[in-house]
Design an enzyme around this catalytic site. Structure first.
Site, mmCIF file in Angstrom:
data_model
loop_
_atom_site.group_PDB
_atom_site.id
_atom_site.type_symbol
_atom_site.label_atom_id
_atom_site.label_comp_id
_atom_site.label_asym_id
_atom_site.label_seq_id
_atom_site.Cartn_x
_atom_site.Cartn_y
_atom_site.Cartn_z
ATOM 1 N N TRP A 100 0.825 -1.210 0.000
ATOM 2 C CA TRP A 100 0.000 0.000 0.000
ATOM 3 C C TRP A 100 0.856 1.256 0.000
ATOM 4 C CZ3 TRP A 100 -4.241 -1.477 -1.818
ATOM 5 C CH2 TRP A 100 -4.775 -2.724 -1.479
ATOM 6 N N ASP A 167 -0.946 7.227 6.218
ATOM 7 C CA ASP A 167 -2.060 6.322 5.962
ATOM 8 C C ASP A 167 -2.182 5.447 7.212
ATOM 9 O OD1 ASP A 167 -3.766 4.278 5.256
ATOM 10 O OD2 ASP A 167 -2.652 3.668 3.465
ATOM 11 N N LYS A 191 -11.323 -1.295 8.868
ATOM 12 C CA LYS A 191 -10.485 -2.064 9.795
ATOM 13 C C LYS A 191 -10.960 -1.842 11.239
ATOM 14 C CE LYS A 191 -7.705 -2.591 6.167
ATOM 15 N NZ LYS A 191 -7.517 -3.822 5.404
#
Length: 357
Positions: A100, A167, A191
């Site tokens: 990511w 992030d 999440k």
């Protein structure tokens, strides 16, 4: 209803309280006689939810008035583009700690000069790079605090001479944050704070408006701050479930209590991985994530992988298959995962070891 122990990496387990509340909201939202998925986002009842959700973020994470909370459609992958659009003028540095982080860097390269300041790709992202120094001539440093695929985590807010952007998709609401160090924290909700379909951004207001280039209206954070995240129709249902999830966090005792719960779960599971002769962890010990626990069969026992997955499934343990780039197993123990879920997995691992001694 059948009890299963959910370790999905995302979308992941949510508090039962939030799920039950969502069901009621689907039937009748705030006594309106309408479902939350058919209510107008311009009604006072929905505006109250938006205001309350924003306030819960500020209260739980002690977000100062210098920063604003924004809710937008999409996920963190859309956030990669928001970062570059709003903050990349000449050059940006990225800490490359996984897939990511690499994808975030790719989006930045499409809009300007961006590079990996340090990378752990040489060992399949199994550790957090050390010993790097952030230069003072970049517009910002971007980090990914928790790496879901590889099970590594940056556990402290780094001090750098430039704006810091993070992030925090998979570890937001799991620990306190030093907001004086960040111009932007963003991430997908699926999440720790809700279902898929919305991403959050906590942005320092005075850091915006410094780009000389045109920023498309929908990609300009100022657009959404000015309109209270309702410039266009917001992702109503995901935000509603987020609201219910944050209320649950508050009822648990807030971030400090959640942090202690998470530490206990991680200690229990990593302790079993290190003790059990059939399993071995894949992440550097000092960088082990408290959100995503990655492990494989120990040397000589690799052939038992599929058997253990089936054994776990038979014990109502769901979602522990590792990402294809790592293999093995991954147990995601986000906020809503209970200690009893982790204990069930540990018991399963111990029973499996006894079968194969």
């Amino acid at each position: 209803m059948k009890k299963v122990h959910v370790f999905n990496a995302g979308p992941c387990k949510l508090p039962q309280q939030a799920i039950d509340g969502a069901i009621e909201g689907l039937k009748d939202f705030a006594g309106t006689g309408m479902s939350v998925i058919e209510i107008s986002h311009r009604t006072k009842q929905w505006e109250a939810i938006m205001d309350e959700t924003r306030q819960l973020w500020k209260e739980l994470l002690e977000i100062p008035d210098t920063h604003e909370v924004v809710f937008l459609g999409g996920g963190a992958s859309m956030g990669f583009l928001y970062v570059a659009m709003n903050f990349l003028g000449k050059k940006a540095a990225y800490l490359e700690t996984g897939v990511w982080a690499k994808k975030a860097l790719k989006e930045a390269k499409g809009l300007g000069e961006a590079y990996a300041l340090a990378s752990s790709a040489d060992k399949n992202y199994s550790y957090i790079p050390k010993g790097w120094t952030c230069p003072s001539d970049v517009d910002y440093l971007h980090i990914t605090t928790n790496n879901t695929i590889y099970g590594t985590q940056i556990k402290e807010d780094p001090t750098v001479p430039v704006p810091l952007i993070a992030d925090m998709s998979s570890d937001i609401m799991s620990r306190p944050i030093d907001w004086s160090k960040y111009d932007l924290v963003y991430g997908g909700a699926q999440k720790n704070v809700g279902p898929a379909g919305v991403f959050f951004s906590i942005v320092r207001k005075d850091a915006l408006g410094k780009m000389s280039r045109y920023i498309p209206t929908m990609l300009d954070y100022r657009t959404h701050i000015d309109k209270g995240s309702m410039f266009n129709t917001p992702p109503v249902f995901p935000i509603y479930v987020m609201n219910l999830t944050l209320k649950w966090v508050k009822e648990q005792g807030g971030i400090s209590a959640i942090q202690k719960r998470n530490a206990a779960k991680a200690e229990l599971l990593y302790g079993e991985i290190d003790r059990n002769s059939l399993f071995v962890g894949t992440a550097a010990v000092e960088d082990r994530s408290q959100m995503n626990v990655c492990f494989v069969m120990s040397e000589g026992n690799e052939a038992l992988q599929d058997e253990f997955l089936e054994f776990a499934k038979a014990h109502d343990i769901v979602g522990i298959k590792g990402h294809r780039s790592v293999g093995g197993f991954r147990a995601s123990i986000y906020n809503a995962c209970e200690l009893e879920d982790v204990q069930a997995l540990v018991d399963c691992m111990q029973e499996f070891e006894k079968m194969h001694k």
